[in-house]
Design a protein around this motif. Structure first.
Motif, PDB file in Angstrom:
ATOM      1  N   TYR A  64      41.065  59.700  41.204  1.00  0.00           N
ATOM      2  CA  TYR A  64      41.324  58.925  42.415  1.00  0.00           C
ATOM      3  C   TYR A  64      40.364  57.740  42.506  1.00  0.00           C
ATOM      4  CZ  TYR A  64      41.793  57.756  47.356  1.00  0.00           C
ATOM      5  OH  TYR A  64      41.979  57.078  48.547  1.00  0.00           O
ATOM      6  N   LYS A  65      39.102  57.953  42.172  1.00  0.00           N
ATOM      7  CA  LYS A  65      38.125  56.856  42.181  1.00  0.00           C
ATOM      8  C   LYS A  65      38.552  55.739  41.232  1.00  0.00           C
ATOM      9  CE  LYS A  65      33.966  58.019  41.408  1.00  0.00           C
ATOM     10  NZ  LYS A  65      32.847  58.772  40.783  1.00  0.00           N
ATOM     11  N   ARG A  66      38.994  56.124  40.044  1.00  0.00           N
ATOM     12  CA  ARG A  66      39.396  55.121  39.067  1.00  0.00           C
ATOM     13  C   ARG A  66      40.643  54.370  39.542  1.00  0.00           C
ATOM     14  NH1 ARG A  66      39.084  58.155  33.263  1.00  0.00           N
ATOM     15  NH2 ARG A  66      39.941  56.132  32.607  1.00  0.00           N
ATOM     16  N   LEU A  67      41.555  55.074  40.202  1.00  0.00           N
ATOM     17  CA  LEU A  67      42.753  54.420  40.724  1.00  0.00           C
ATOM     18  C   LEU A  67      42.385  53.403  41.802  1.00  0.00           C
ATOM     19  CD1 LEU A  67      45.830  54.161  41.004  1.00  0.00           C
ATOM     20  CD2 LEU A  67      45.764  56.092  42.606  1.00  0.00           C
ATOM     21  N   ILE A  68      41.501  53.776  42.725  1.00  0.00           N
ATOM     22  CA  ILE A  68      41.106  52.872  43.801  1.00  0.00           C
ATOM     23  C   ILE A  68      40.386  51.640  43.241  1.00  0.00           C
ATOM     24  CG2 ILE A  68      39.605  52.634  45.819  1.00  0.00           C
ATOM     25  CD1 ILE A  68      42.183  54.141  46.360  1.00  0.00           C
ATOM     26  N   SER A  69      39.547  51.851  42.241  1.00  0.00           N
ATOM     27  CA  SER A  69      38.823  50.729  41.633  1.00  0.00           C
ATOM     28  C   SER A  69      39.787  49.731  40.998  1.00  0.00           C
ATOM     29  CB  SER A  69      37.828  51.244  40.590  1.00  0.00           C
ATOM     30  OG  SER A  69      36.856  52.081  41.184  1.00  0.00           O
ATOM     31  N   VAL A  70      40.807  50.232  40.301  1.00  0.00           N
ATOM     32  CA  VAL A  70      41.787  49.339  39.676  1.00  0.00           C
ATOM     33  C   VAL A  70      42.600  48.615  40.744  1.00  0.00           C
ATOM     34  CG1 VAL A  70      43.833  49.263  38.202  1.00  0.00           C
ATOM     35  CG2 VAL A  70      41.889  50.682  37.558  1.00  0.00           C
ATOM     36  N   MET A  71      42.939  49.313  41.820  1.00  0.00           N
ATOM     37  CA  MET A  71      43.692  48.669  42.901  1.00  0.00           C
ATOM     38  C   MET A  71      42.887  47.538  43.534  1.00  0.00           C
ATOM     39  SD  MET A  71      45.594  51.810  44.866  1.00  0.00           S
ATOM     40  CE  MET A  71      47.044  52.599  44.179  1.00  0.00           C
ATOM     41  N   GLU A  72      41.603  47.757  43.722  1.00  0.00           N
ATOM     42  CA  GLU A  72      40.757  46.702  44.272  1.00  0.00           C
ATOM     43  C   GLU A  72      40.712  45.500  43.345  1.00  0.00           C
ATOM     44  OE1 GLU A  72      37.062  48.693  44.946  1.00  0.00           O
ATOM     45  OE2 GLU A  72      37.527  49.139  47.042  1.00  0.00           O
ATOM     46  N   SER A  73      40.638  45.760  42.038  1.00  0.00           N
ATOM     47  CA  SER A  73      40.595  44.652  41.076  1.00  0.00           C
ATOM     48  C   SER A  73      41.904  43.873  41.047  1.00  0.00           C
ATOM     49  CB  SER A  73      40.281  45.185  39.679  1.00  0.00           C
ATOM     50  OG  SER A  73      41.338  46.009  39.204  1.00  0.00           O
ATOM     51  N   ARG A  74      42.988  44.515  41.475  1.00  0.00           N
ATOM     52  CA  ARG A  74      44.288  43.841  41.502  1.00  0.00           C
ATOM     53  C   ARG A  74      44.506  43.091  42.805  1.00  0.00           C
ATOM     54  NH1 ARG A  74      47.901  45.347  37.493  1.00  0.00           N
ATOM     55  NH2 ARG A  74      49.590  44.496  38.754  1.00  0.00           N
ATOM     56  N   GLY A  75      43.525  43.133  43.708  1.00  0.00           N
ATOM     57  CA  GLY A  75      43.598  42.343  44.930  1.00  0.00           C
ATOM     58  C   GLY A  75      44.351  42.990  46.075  1.00  0.00           C
ATOM     59  N   ILE A  76      44.520  44.313  46.051  1.00  0.00           N
ATOM     60  CA  ILE A  76      45.168  44.984  47.183  1.00  0.00           C
ATOM     61  C   ILE A  76      44.275  44.851  48.411  1.00  0.00           C
ATOM     62  CG2 ILE A  76      45.930  47.229  48.070  1.00  0.00           C
ATOM     63  CD1 ILE A  76      46.806  47.982  45.335  1.00  0.00           C
ATOM     64  N   ARG A  77      44.881  44.618  49.576  1.00  0.00           N
ATOM     65  CA  ARG A  77      44.127  44.371  50.802  1.00  0.00           C
ATOM     66  C   ARG A  77      43.190  45.529  51.135  1.00  0.00           C
ATOM     67  NH1 ARG A  77      49.191  43.400  52.834  1.00  0.00           N
ATOM     68  NH2 ARG A  77      48.899  44.964  54.467  1.00  0.00           N
ATOM     69  N   GLN A  78      42.027  45.144  51.691  1.00  0.00           N
ATOM     70  CA  GLN A  78      41.003  46.141  51.976  1.00  0.00           C
ATOM     71  C   GLN A  78      41.476  47.178  52.990  1.00  0.00           C
ATOM     72  OE1 GLN A  78      38.185  46.590  50.552  1.00  0.00           O
ATOM     73  NE2 GLN A  78      37.831  44.719  49.405  1.00  0.00           N
ATOM     74  N   GLU A  79      42.276  46.768  53.961  1.00  0.00           N
ATOM     75  CA  GLU A  79      42.718  47.730  54.961  1.00  0.00           C
ATOM     76  C   GLU A  79      43.642  48.786  54.371  1.00  0.00           C
ATOM     77  OE1 GLU A  79      44.994  43.793  55.711  1.00  0.00           O
ATOM     78  OE2 GLU A  79      42.967  44.456  55.214  1.00  0.00           O
TER      79      GLU A  79
END
Length: 630
Positions: A227-242
């Motif tokens: 789950y941590k790795r998934l969230i990190s990749v999502m952040e790198s793809r520019g998904i909104r913080q909220e």
């Protein structure tokens, strides 16, 4: 779940206890030991597909026809090797998202390349993985979950990374743009009845409106490392913080049962506060602590991303689980950013320390308030303002800090009955709120009164020091009335309250006379232009009567206060004679403010005010009667 069929032969494998046998009619010439399971097979089908099996069989072969091979490290264990053996024999089997990762890693481990046979297992599993599994959300998620058991093999082949990239891409894209049903023109094709069409045929299914949180529940099924790795990749793809914060909120609510305490109905109205999902066995306290600290690292420190109540739940859980000081401090900072959204119930956190000095964790609230004030100064959210004629002057942005001041005053009133709450700690929290943040000091006065009532052993000097926190000029008339009769307050404070109460009353009376004069003038002006009517003057008479009753009540109150002040003056003079100082000037200096000459000789002013007030009322009534007659 998608699948791909391999092989064409009927299943010729039979299990007997902890052994598998291939019933092809030929006797077995090799035994493969995988864990506690043994497979009685034949050499040729194995060595014709696997380079590793070819070498092991060659090394184990001797004069005897039957040899034994041990495979202790095969990915997936005996269950996966059973499928590998069936593939080597050409027996029917299905590739699915649940087994493709195990088979791909096992094929790599056994060197099942094209060199040992066309369309070997590596090619078959890679094709299915890339062309089927990674194109579908559910299959990608299931394949990623299976990576947990063989994470080192899956990482080496980049399977974990590919699954995570696939999920991150789909989570950042409109879910209607991939998967079933087919889409046209940005939306599903619909029949006249509104059902979804599949190649022009009505399926009977109704289209669903999906929101940005559609993937939260599925992602919460992953283990924490994945789950941590998934969230990190999502952040790198520019998904909104909220959106990221909403997923973290959902994940935390699923695995941290302590967050459910004191959760109100307000949470259901928030898009980021979803109902907790039923999960398997609860995590141990140590695992919950690790999860909590990881959520702290993943959750951005930004205002308004998650509800304040949820942050308080994280903070309370962190204190119970003895999380790291940095984790607790970060949660306090996040709460401080949006303290104006908190409720009194949120602040009432029990003290979980071993010392148990106080019932509630006052130190934590003090730190949260300091974070709020520091951020408020940095952002320029509140600028110092001045008090002019009893009114607070400030910009509209003063509202949040005013709300926080009211919240802290309420908190002080709740913790004040705690006999273990020391005076310095109570004073420090009350004094932390800037003076300009409190339009009125009624809430602070109430908290001080409760503290004095619960701590009757305080000395006179401590009482005076505590009461200096409030400004008597900022007490309402009701609070002044209560304070003037409060025996718990020091004498100095009572005298100050009486003085400022008299000033408020006199100001109010003067304002009534001013309104009366303005009202009289406006009525004369109206009568000059439009004439008078019977109904209009009846209304004027009623207004005059109401005004007279209000002024009479204020006169009575002024008279009572003058009597109280006179009695107090006599008592003070008696005390002064005993101590050798009976002059009123010395006493006034002792009480820390300048008394005007008319303060306690207000009877003359009162009489003159009564005469003036009566004269004005009689004048108004006379004019009303004359005009009514005319």
């Amino acid at each position: 779940m998608a699948c791909m069929k391999l092989g064409s032969k009927t299943d010729a494998f039979q299990r007997q206890g902890q052994a598998w046998f291939c019933t092809t009619g030929l006797p077995s010439d090799v035994v493969v030991e995988v864990g506690e399971m043994s497979f009685h097979l034949h050499k040729f089908p194995l060595l014709s597909r696997s380079g590793v099996m070819e070498r092991l069989i060659a090394e184990a072969s001797d004069e005897e026809e039957k040899c034994s091979i041990c495979l202790p490290d095969i990915p997936g264990g005996a269950k996966t090797f059973e499928l590998v053996a069936k593939f080597c024999y050409g027996v029917k089997l299905e590739l699915t998202a649940s087994n493709v990762v195990y088979l791909r890693c096992a094929a790599e481990h056994l060197e099942m390349t094209e060199e040992y046979g066309e369309s070997n297992l590596i090619v078959q599993t890679e094709t299915f993985l890339n062309q089927v599994v990674l194109r579908n959300w559910k299959d990608s998620l299931r394949a990623l979950q299976t990576c947990d058991d063989i994470i080192s093999y899956a990482d080496e082949l980049n399977i974990t990374k590919r699954c995570i990239e696939s999920l991150a891409m789909k989570a950042s894209t409109d879910p209607n743009l991939f998967g079933w049903p087919m889409m046209e023109h940005g939306g599903p094709m619909k029949s006249p009845g509104g059902s979804v069409l599949w190649n022009g045929i009505s399926t009977g299914a109704k289209p669903k409106n999906t929101s940005s949180d559609w993937w939260y529940e599925d992602a919460s099924n992953l283990s924490l490392p994945l789950y941590k790795r998934l969230i990190s990749v999502m952040e790198s793809r520019g998904i909104r913080q909220e959106i990221i914060a909403g997923s973290l909120t959902f994940y935390a609510k699923r695995y941290l049962p302590g967050l459910y305490r004191r959760q109100g109905a307000n949470d259901s109205n928030s898009s980021t506060c979803l109902a907790p999902v039923a999960s398997g066995a609860p995590l141990s306290e140590e695992d919950q602590k690790i999860l909590l600290e990881e959520i702290d690292r993943l959750l951005p420190i930004q205002k308004g991303l998650v509800p304040t109540k949820f942050l308080f739940g994280l903070l309370r859980t962190a204190m119970i689980l003895r999380a790291s000081p940095s984790c607790i401090s970060n949660f306090e900072k996040r709460i401080g950013l949006q303290l104006d959204k908190a409720t009194l119930e949120d602040l009432l956190m029990p003290n979980f320390s071993y010392s148990m000095e106080t019932l509630y964790n006052v130190d934590c609230v003090q730190r949260i308030l300091e974070h709020f004030l520091a951020m408020d100064q940095i952002t320029g959210g509140a600028s110092p303002c001045s008090a002019d004629d009893g009114q607070i002057i400030g910009s509209p942005s003063l509202t949040p800090i005013t709300m926080v001041a009211k919240l802290i005053d309420g908190y002080l009133a709740e913790v004040a009955p705690d006999v273990n709450l020391k005076l310095p700690k109570f004073q420090a929290l009350a004094a932390s709120v800037p003076d300009y943040a409190r339009p009125l000091d009624d809430g602070l006065y109430r908290a001080i009164d409760i503290y004095l009532k619960s701590h009757p052993w305080l000395s006179e000097s401590d009482r005076e020091q505590l009461c200096r926190l409030m400004d008597c000029q900022k007490l309402s008339l009701e609070a002044c009335t209560h304070a003037a009769q409060n025996e718990r307050l020091p004498l100095r404070i009572v005298v100050q309250v009486l003085f400022f109460e008299q000033l408020q009353l006199r100001t109010s009376i003067a304002g009534c006379f001013l309104v009366s004069d303005n009202l009289d003038g406006s009525r004369q002006l109206r009568s000059g232009f439009t004439g008078s009517t019977e109904g209009g003057w009846a209304s004027a008479v009623r207004e005059n009567q109401v005004l007279k009753v209000g002024m009479d009540n204020m006169r009575m109150r002024v008279s009572e206060l003058e009597k109280e002040c006179s009695n107090m003056r006599q008592e003070i003079e008696k005390l002064g004679r005993v101590k050798g100082s009976s002059t009123w000037g010395n006493v006034s200096k002792k009480f820390g403010f300048k008394l005007k000459s008319q303060m306690c000789s207000a009877q003359e002013d009162s009489v003159s005010n009564q005469k003036n007030g009566s004269g004005k009322i009689e004048k108004l009534k006379g004019k009303a009667q004359e005009k009514h007659k005319s």
